[in-house]
Scaffold this motif. Structure first.
Motif, short mmCIF file in Angstrom:
data_model
loop_
_atom_site.label_atom_id
_atom_site.label_comp_id
_atom_site.label_asym_id
_atom_site.label_seq_id
_atom_site.Cartn_x
_atom_site.Cartn_y
_atom_site.Cartn_z
N HIS A 185 0.84 -1.20 0.00
CA HIS A 185 0.00 0.00 0.00
C HIS A 185 0.87 1.25 0.00
O HIS A 185 0.59 2.22 -0.72
CB HIS A 185 -0.92 0.00 1.22
CG HIS A 185 -1.65 1.27 1.43
ND1 HIS A 185 -2.66 1.70 0.61
CD2 HIS A 185 -1.50 2.24 2.38
CE1 HIS A 185 -3.11 2.87 1.03
NE2 HIS A 185 -2.42 3.22 2.11
N LEU A 186 1.93 1.24 0.79
CA LEU A 186 2.82 2.41 0.83
C LEU A 186 3.51 2.62 -0.52
O LEU A 186 3.75 3.77 -0.91
CB LEU A 186 3.88 2.23 1.93
CG LEU A 186 3.38 2.28 3.36
CD1 LEU A 186 4.54 2.04 4.32
CD2 LEU A 186 2.70 3.59 3.67
N ASP A 187 3.80 1.55 -1.22
CA ASP A 187 4.43 1.67 -2.55
C ASP A 187 3.52 2.36 -3.54
O ASP A 187 3.99 3.05 -4.46
CB ASP A 187 4.81 0.29 -3.09
CG ASP A 187 6.04 -0.27 -2.40
OD1 ASP A 187 6.82 0.51 -1.83
OD2 ASP A 187 6.20 -1.51 -2.43
N THR A 188 2.22 2.21 -3.38
CA THR A 188 1.29 2.82 -4.33
C THR A 188 1.07 4.30 -4.07
O THR A 188 0.59 5.02 -4.94
CB THR A 188 -0.09 2.12 -4.29
OG1 THR A 188 -0.65 2.27 -2.99
CG2 THR A 188 0.05 0.63 -4.63
N LEU A 189 1.43 4.79 -2.89
CA LEU A 189 1.24 6.20 -2.57
C LEU A 189 2.29 7.07 -3.25
O LEU A 189 3.37 6.61 -3.61
CB LEU A 189 1.32 6.42 -1.05
CG LEU A 189 0.26 5.73 -0.22
CD1 LEU A 189 0.54 5.98 1.26
CD2 LEU A 189 -1.12 6.24 -0.56
N THR A 190 1.96 8.35 -3.41
CA THR A 190 2.93 9.27 -3.99
C THR A 190 4.02 9.57 -2.97
O THR A 190 3.89 9.27 -1.79
CB THR A 190 2.23 10.59 -4.39
OG1 THR A 190 1.69 11.19 -3.22
CG2 THR A 190 1.14 10.35 -5.41
N GLU A 191 5.11 10.22 -3.43
CA GLU A 191 6.23 10.51 -2.54
C GLU A 191 5.86 11.50 -1.46
O GLU A 191 6.53 11.58 -0.43
CB GLU A 191 7.43 11.00 -3.34
CG GLU A 191 8.05 9.93 -4.19
CD GLU A 191 9.30 10.41 -4.88
OE1 GLU A 191 9.91 11.38 -4.40
OE2 GLU A 191 9.67 9.81 -5.90
N HIS A 192 4.83 12.27 -1.69
CA HIS A 192 4.40 13.25 -0.69
C HIS A 192 4.08 12.56 0.64
O HIS A 192 4.33 13.11 1.70
CB HIS A 192 3.17 14.01 -1.20
CG HIS A 192 2.60 14.96 -0.21
ND1 HIS A 192 3.23 16.15 0.11
CD2 HIS A 192 1.48 14.91 0.54
CE1 HIS A 192 2.50 16.79 1.04
NE2 HIS A 192 1.43 16.06 1.29
#
Length: 87
Positions: free
Chosen positions: A70-77
């Protein structure tokens, strides 16, 4: 000391079960709840059991891996360090 036999254990279990049945019968006679309240409490118990089974279906390792995906799918923000189960 004498060792307890399986027969003694069976009698104790039987007494516990019969005691619980008697308590349930007393509760039924003294139950002042409406049918809607009884149905509501049954549904609450059912939902709670479903939640428990859902949480118990995955191991901690699987939950951590899912969280990392899930964290991988989030943007860098929103980037935070990944959770590591190996330390």
């Amino acid at each position: 000391r004498k060792k307890k036999k399986a027969k003694d254990k069976a009698q104790i279990l039987e007494q516990i079960v019969s005691g619980k049945k008697q308590e349930e019968e007393k509760k039924r006679g003294l139950d002042k709840r409406t049918p809607a309240q009884v149905a509501y409490e049954k549904m609450q118990e059912k939902r709670q059991m479903e939640r428990i089974l859902k949480k118990a279906s995955k191991t901690h390792k699987q939950r951590v891996e899912d969280f990392n995906r899930h964290l991988d799918t989030l943007t860098e923000h929103y980037d935070i360090p990944k959770v590591s189960w190996t330390k």
